[in-house]
Enzyme design. Structure first.
Site: not given
Length: 462
Positions: A2, A28, A102-103, A238, A244, A384, A436, A439
């Site tokens: 988001c 979003g 967001n999260g 992240c 991306y 994730c 992190c 993924c």
């Protein structure tokens, strides 16, 4: 994924928030909302749809005040339903509160069960409401103390913006999974802004001051800026933001997203070289990495796929007459670039593989002699749980298939990925940020047991 935005001390706070959300629309596309604060009273406009669809000139008359927060939603926790549109609002004992998040909170379902058992009633499916419920039940003194109390009980990823009593409050989780940056309007030095990405500052001519630190709560009011540091953990930003999610023109944790993607493409070319005639990106997310690949490999870069930027959110899909309609609606091949040539196709990631398969078949149908798929990130092998809607492990193609098997599935001559070491080399900046990469590795900074019999993060409410 988001997007959140906040403005403090501007006569057109709602208009600035609209512009900020417009710049964050890529984060979003399901719903958008703005809440303003005037004299302790909250005013809200929240609807399903894109920012430009939700907010018209008539709407802004409903959003007075010099403080505003906004949100564009991509569903992770909760369904794609009007009741989950953010910012969420609540009436507390001492004031009204609005929050945008967001999260994803990995212990939200357990906390929700405990709260409901204790008599709490929820009005949404969003994990964000858990934070509001915890604050309402806190016995701590002021707003900030209740927020600290609530955030001490949640685990996971959160970049939050609040407004209450004509204040703007920003908070980031102790690991700093998701981005959150502080800025100031050049034309109004007393006007502060907070956003998920710096690209939102560029549109409103604001300058970045700094990133909100992991574990920091920042209070912005008439007295200025006050920072409260909660517990701090090892930073785990992240890495998929650089791969991306973020716009290439943003700077996150002092690293240019554009520079990082160029470096990914260059490293990918060094690791996965193959004789070819042309490098073609999958637009838009694969463009910058493809530029880096072409530069390092000295193979010409061409736009062999053209994206339609005016695709609506809904359409009627022919069931029999047109195969692969969804991809063809967004992308169209250029036969003059592809026919008879050995083509390297560069994309940012490969998840299920279904879209890649359709793209490769489309390029072959346009006459390509060979198609070599190159992915500017490592294989995605694990879901994730920190704010991204990735499928279950069984649905992730790379978790059960090696590159040769993936190539057969997507009908490419070869498929190769950027190595984990290559990715880390590409995003290695001067800020000392650690990432992190769960993924890609299956190693989670915050360990937990996902709920049994259902997905942790659903994109569509069934």
């Amino acid at each position: 994924m988001c997007g959140v935005f906040g403005v403090f001390n501007h006569p057109e706070a709602a208009n600035l928030t609209y512009l900020g959300l417009h710049a964050l629309q890529h984060r979003g596309q399901e719903s958008a909302g703005i809440v303003t604060s005037q004299g302790g009273t909250l005013h809200a406009v929240r609807k399903m749809g894109l920012v430009a669809e939700v907010f018209t000139s008539e709407v802004f008359a409903q959003l007075p005040g010099r403080v505003a927060i906004g949100h564009v939603r991509y569903t992770t926790s909760g369904g794609s339903l009007p009741k989950n549109i953010q910012p969420l609002t609540a009436e507390a004992r001492h004031s009204s509160i609005a929050v945008a998040h967001n999260g994803n909170l990995i212990n939200a379902e357990q906390l929700r069960d405990d709260l409901e058992e204790d008599g709490s009633i929820f009005s949404s499916q969003s994990d964000t409401e858990v934070i509001l419920q915890l604050m309402a039940r806190s016995r701590a003194g002021g707003f900030v103390e209740r927020l600290i109390d609530a955030l001490g009980r949640v685990r996971g990823a959160y970049s939050l913006v609040f407004t209450t009593d004509d204040r703007l409050i920003a908070a980031r989780d102790p690991h700093g999974f998701r981005p959150l940056v502080l800025g100031r309007l050049r034309s109004h030095p007393d006007c502060y802004v907070v956003a998920s990405e710096t690209c939102a500052f560029d549109l409103i001519e604001a300058e970045k001051i700094r990133d909100i630190a992991p574990g920091e709560i920042l209070i912005i009011d008439e007295a200025g800026l006050q920072s409260v540091q909660m517990r701090r953990e090892t930073r785990r930003f992240c890495v998929f933001e650089h791969v991306y999610f973020a716009r290439p023109d943003s700077v996150l944790d002092d690293l240019s997203v554009y520079d990082a993607r160029i470096a990914m493409g260059e490293q990918l070319a060094r690791e996965t070289a193959v004789p070819a005639d042309v490098v073609v990106p999958v637009p838009d997310s694969g463009v910058v990495a493809a530029l880096g690949f072409a530069k390092a490999s000295q193979i010409p870069f061409e736009m062999g796929l053209i994206r339609n930027h005016y695709v609506g959110r809904t359409f009627i899909e022919p069931k029999d007459s047109i195969r692969h309609f969804g991809v063809k609606l967004k992308l169209n091949p250029v036969p003059q670039v592809l026919k008879g040539r050995r083509v390297i196709v560069v994309d940012d990631s490969l998840v299920r593989g279904t879209t890649s398969r359709k793209i490769v078949k489309m390029i072959r149908a346009a006459g390509a002699a060979e198609v070599h798929l190159r992915i500017s990130s490592p294989p995605v092998i694990s879901p994730c749980y920190y704010g991204i809607d990735t499928p279950t492990r069984a649905e992730l193609l790379a978790s059960t298939h090696n590159p040769e098997e993936v190539a057969r599935y997507v009908t490419a001559d070869t498929v190769r990925y950027l190595s984990p070491e290559g990715l880390m080399q590409a995003v290695r900046g001067d800020s000392g940020v650690t990432y992190c990469t769960s993924c890609f590795t299956g190693e989670y900074p915050l360990r937990f047991t996902p709920p049994q019999g259902r997905r942790q993060l659903r994109l569509i409410e069934v």
